[in-house]
Scaffold this motif. Sequence first.
Motif, PDB file in Angstrom:
ATOM      1  N   LYS A 146      -4.357 -11.321  -5.324  1.00 38.32           N
ATOM      2  CA  LYS A 146      -4.441 -10.240  -6.307  1.00 38.32           C
ATOM      3  C   LYS A 146      -3.207  -9.345  -6.235  1.00 38.32           C
ATOM      4  O   LYS A 146      -2.663  -8.932  -7.268  1.00 38.32           O
ATOM      5  CB  LYS A 146      -5.704  -9.414  -6.062  1.00 38.32           C
ATOM      6  CG  LYS A 146      -5.959  -8.341  -7.115  1.00 38.32           C
ATOM      7  CD  LYS A 146      -7.239  -7.582  -6.814  1.00 38.32           C
ATOM      8  CE  LYS A 146      -7.459  -6.457  -7.829  1.00 38.32           C
ATOM      9  NZ  LYS A 146      -8.687  -5.670  -7.532  1.00 38.32           N
ATOM     10  N   LEU A 147      -2.734  -9.036  -5.021  1.00 37.08           N
ATOM     11  CA  LEU A 147      -1.539  -8.210  -4.853  1.00 37.08           C
ATOM     12  C   LEU A 147      -0.313  -8.893  -5.465  1.00 37.08           C
ATOM     13  O   LEU A 147       0.514  -8.248  -6.107  1.00 37.08           O
ATOM     14  CB  LEU A 147      -1.294  -7.928  -3.364  1.00 37.08           C
ATOM     15  CG  LEU A 147      -2.078  -6.789  -2.721  1.00 37.08           C
ATOM     16  CD1 LEU A 147      -1.778  -6.735  -1.231  1.00 37.08           C
ATOM     17  CD2 LEU A 147      -1.753  -5.459  -3.383  1.00 37.08           C
ATOM     18  N   ILE A 148      -0.211 -10.204  -5.248  1.00 36.15           N
ATOM     19  CA  ILE A 148       0.924 -10.944  -5.807  1.00 36.15           C
ATOM     20  C   ILE A 148       0.878 -10.919  -7.326  1.00 36.15           C
ATOM     21  O   ILE A 148       1.897 -10.710  -7.996  1.00 36.15           O
ATOM     22  CB  ILE A 148       0.918 -12.393  -5.290  1.00 36.15           C
ATOM     23  CG1 ILE A 148       1.247 -12.424  -3.797  1.00 36.15           C
ATOM     24  CG2 ILE A 148       1.934 -13.242  -6.058  1.00 36.15           C
ATOM     25  CD1 ILE A 148       1.192 -13.809  -3.186  1.00 36.15           C
ATOM     26  N   GLN A 149      -0.311 -11.138  -7.889  1.00 40.01           N
ATOM     27  CA  GLN A 149      -0.457 -11.123  -9.341  1.00 40.01           C
ATOM     28  C   GLN A 149      -0.072  -9.765  -9.923  1.00 40.01           C
ATOM     29  O   GLN A 149       0.610  -9.686 -10.950  1.00 40.01           O
ATOM     30  CB  GLN A 149      -1.907 -11.465  -9.728  1.00 40.01           C
ATOM     31  CG  GLN A 149      -2.314 -12.893  -9.401  1.00 40.01           C
ATOM     32  CD  GLN A 149      -1.556 -13.918 -10.221  1.00 40.01           C
ATOM     33  OE1 GLN A 149      -0.529 -14.442  -9.793  1.00 40.01           O
ATOM     34  NE2 GLN A 149      -2.046 -14.205 -11.416  1.00 40.01           N
ATOM     35  N   GLU A 150      -0.518  -8.693  -9.271  1.00 41.97           N
ATOM     36  CA  GLU A 150      -0.198  -7.347  -9.749  1.00 41.97           C
ATOM     37  C   GLU A 150       1.292  -7.070  -9.636  1.00 41.97           C
ATOM     38  O   GLU A 150       1.891  -6.440 -10.513  1.00 41.97           O
ATOM     39  CB  GLU A 150      -0.997  -6.306  -8.967  1.00 41.97           C
ATOM     40  CG  GLU A 150      -2.496  -6.348  -9.259  1.00 41.97           C
ATOM     41  CD  GLU A 150      -3.268  -5.365  -8.404  1.00 41.97           C
ATOM     42  OE1 GLU A 150      -2.643  -4.743  -7.515  1.00 41.97           O
ATOM     43  OE2 GLU A 150      -4.490  -5.228  -8.620  1.00 41.97           O
ATOM     44  N   GLY A 154       4.049  -6.492 -12.646  1.00 41.99           N
ATOM     45  CA  GLY A 154       4.696  -5.182 -12.682  1.00 41.99           C
ATOM     46  C   GLY A 154       3.728  -4.053 -12.904  1.00 41.99           C
ATOM     47  O   GLY A 154       4.087  -3.014 -13.456  1.00 41.99           O
ATOM     48  N   GLU A 155       2.463  -4.217 -12.460  1.00 41.06           N
ATOM     49  CA  GLU A 155       1.458  -3.183 -12.662  1.00 41.06           C
ATOM     50  C   GLU A 155       1.654  -2.069 -11.653  1.00 41.06           C
ATOM     51  O   GLU A 155       1.809  -2.302 -10.468  1.00 41.06           O
ATOM     52  CB  GLU A 155       0.044  -3.768 -12.502  1.00 41.06           C
ATOM     53  CG  GLU A 155      -0.297  -4.790 -13.555  1.00 41.06           C
ATOM     54  CD  GLU A 155      -1.714  -5.330 -13.377  1.00 41.06           C
ATOM     55  OE1 GLU A 155      -2.445  -4.780 -12.538  1.00 41.06           O
ATOM     56  OE2 GLU A 155      -2.069  -6.285 -14.065  1.00 41.06           O
ATOM     57  N   LEU A 257       7.154  -4.243  -1.455  1.00 47.03           N
ATOM     58  CA  LEU A 257       6.137  -3.980  -0.437  1.00 47.03           C
ATOM     59  C   LEU A 257       4.856  -4.764  -0.710  1.00 47.03           C
ATOM     60  O   LEU A 257       4.233  -5.305   0.207  1.00 47.03           O
ATOM     61  CB  LEU A 257       5.831  -2.485  -0.368  1.00 47.03           C
ATOM     62  CG  LEU A 257       4.766  -2.066   0.661  1.00 47.03           C
ATOM     63  CD1 LEU A 257       5.221  -2.414   2.067  1.00 47.03           C
ATOM     64  CD2 LEU A 257       4.471  -0.566   0.555  1.00 47.03           C
ATOM     65  N   SER A 258       4.452  -4.817  -1.981  1.00 43.93           N
ATOM     66  CA  SER A 258       3.218  -5.540  -2.321  1.00 43.93           C
ATOM     67  C   SER A 258       3.314  -7.016  -1.930  1.00 43.93           C
ATOM     68  O   SER A 258       2.335  -7.612  -1.470  1.00 43.93           O
ATOM     69  CB  SER A 258       2.921  -5.416  -3.819  1.00 43.93           C
ATOM     70  OG  SER A 258       2.595  -4.084  -4.155  1.00 43.93           O
ATOM     71  N   TYR A 259       4.503  -7.610  -2.117  1.00 42.62           N
ATOM     72  CA  TYR A 259       4.685  -9.011  -1.732  1.00 42.62           C
ATOM     73  C   TYR A 259       4.543  -9.170  -0.219  1.00 42.62           C
ATOM     74  O   TYR A 259       3.894 -10.109   0.260  1.00 42.62           O
ATOM     75  CB  TYR A 259       6.067  -9.507  -2.166  1.00 42.62           C
ATOM     76  CG  TYR A 259       6.223  -9.660  -3.659  1.00 42.62           C
ATOM     77  CD1 TYR A 259       5.627 -10.707  -4.339  1.00 42.62           C
ATOM     78  CD2 TYR A 259       6.974  -8.743  -4.397  1.00 42.62           C
ATOM     79  CE1 TYR A 259       5.770 -10.857  -5.718  1.00 42.62           C
ATOM     80  CE2 TYR A 259       7.122  -8.881  -5.773  1.00 42.62           C
ATOM     81  CZ  TYR A 259       6.518  -9.926  -6.426  1.00 42.62           C
ATOM     82  OH  TYR A 259       6.658 -10.059  -7.780  1.00 42.62           O
ATOM     83  N   GLY A 260       5.167  -8.243   0.526  1.00 45.79           N
ATOM     84  CA  GLY A 260       5.081  -8.317   1.977  1.00 45.79           C
ATOM     85  C   GLY A 260       3.657  -8.157   2.484  1.00 45.79           C
ATOM     86  O   GLY A 260       3.205  -8.909   3.355  1.00 45.79           O
TER      87      GLY A 260
END
Length: 333
Positions: A146-150, A154-155, A257-260
């Motif tokens: 979910k984090l990767i999708q967001e 670019g949400e 950061l979200s990707y990490g």
Amino acid sequence: MDVSLSVWVLTIVGLCALIAVDFFIGGRKPHEVSLKEAGTWTIVWVVLAALFGVGLFLFEGGQPSGEFFAGYITEKSLSVDNLFVFVLIMAKFAVPTIYQQRVLMVGVLIALVLRAVFIAAGAAIISTFSWVFFIFGAFLIWTAWKLIQEARAGEEDEEWEEGRLMKAVERRFPSTNKYHGTKLFIVENGKRLMTPMLLVMLAIGTTDILFALDSIPAIFGLTQDPYIVFTANAFALMGLRQLYFLIGGLLKKLVHLSYGLSVILGFIGVKLVLHALHELGVHVPEISIPVSLGVICAVLVVTTITSLMASKKQAKAEQAEQEKADKENADAS
């Protein structure tokens, strides 16, 4: 670890003493927190966490110490992501700068109490039902996806929305829309009114319940020891107030950061599933704490470096675009 009741009591008393020192030295008088003050206290809390981890190594051995450091670094990295939401909450309630440190201090204390309840419940469930590791692991993997999708979409949360609890509190208790120093209640025209100060403290503290849904399963994927889970959470949370002021301007630059975090959560999710299979007698490899610690640190370092590089590149592109627009305006005039 076989932790006695006396050690639990001494640990909690020690943490309360540290919080009291933090309050009376840095948080008693409302003021704008400087970068120097925030940096100094951030270093203090990191050093205290490191000393605690070293103490575990000396008295309990390398395994508990490694679990603590892996848990602490994971919780700290997840808490940085939480700061984005704290910024939005502060903006939503228009908290004056001089009161923000008091709001964060009380909000973090509320969060710490709520997390202690979550940790106790999680430890009880895990000790009774080993299959819960499958649920935790699947949830973390789903959260990572979910984090990767967001991130790819670019949400960004541009506005914080109040939860049901906050709306219920506002309906139940009369409130004023003006701040009155650090007062939580005032008496106006014979009526007892709640101030925005109390509302924003509750917002910071209760919002952490949502954060705990990710962080508590994540740390239980690194250690099943309630003592280590609690202390890692405590040290990660208690330095959060100073970290808010120290890297407030840096948050927008951590674009990856979200990707990490998604990689870390996904990695721990896989670790939990492997552990659950191992508990059922299935011969699968288990991921050791040193490997976990190495992966977590490597992901955070790479994420930070790539984020700063991307932010710098974007800033240069925006500057070039602005210079081009200024030149065109000058030529037109």
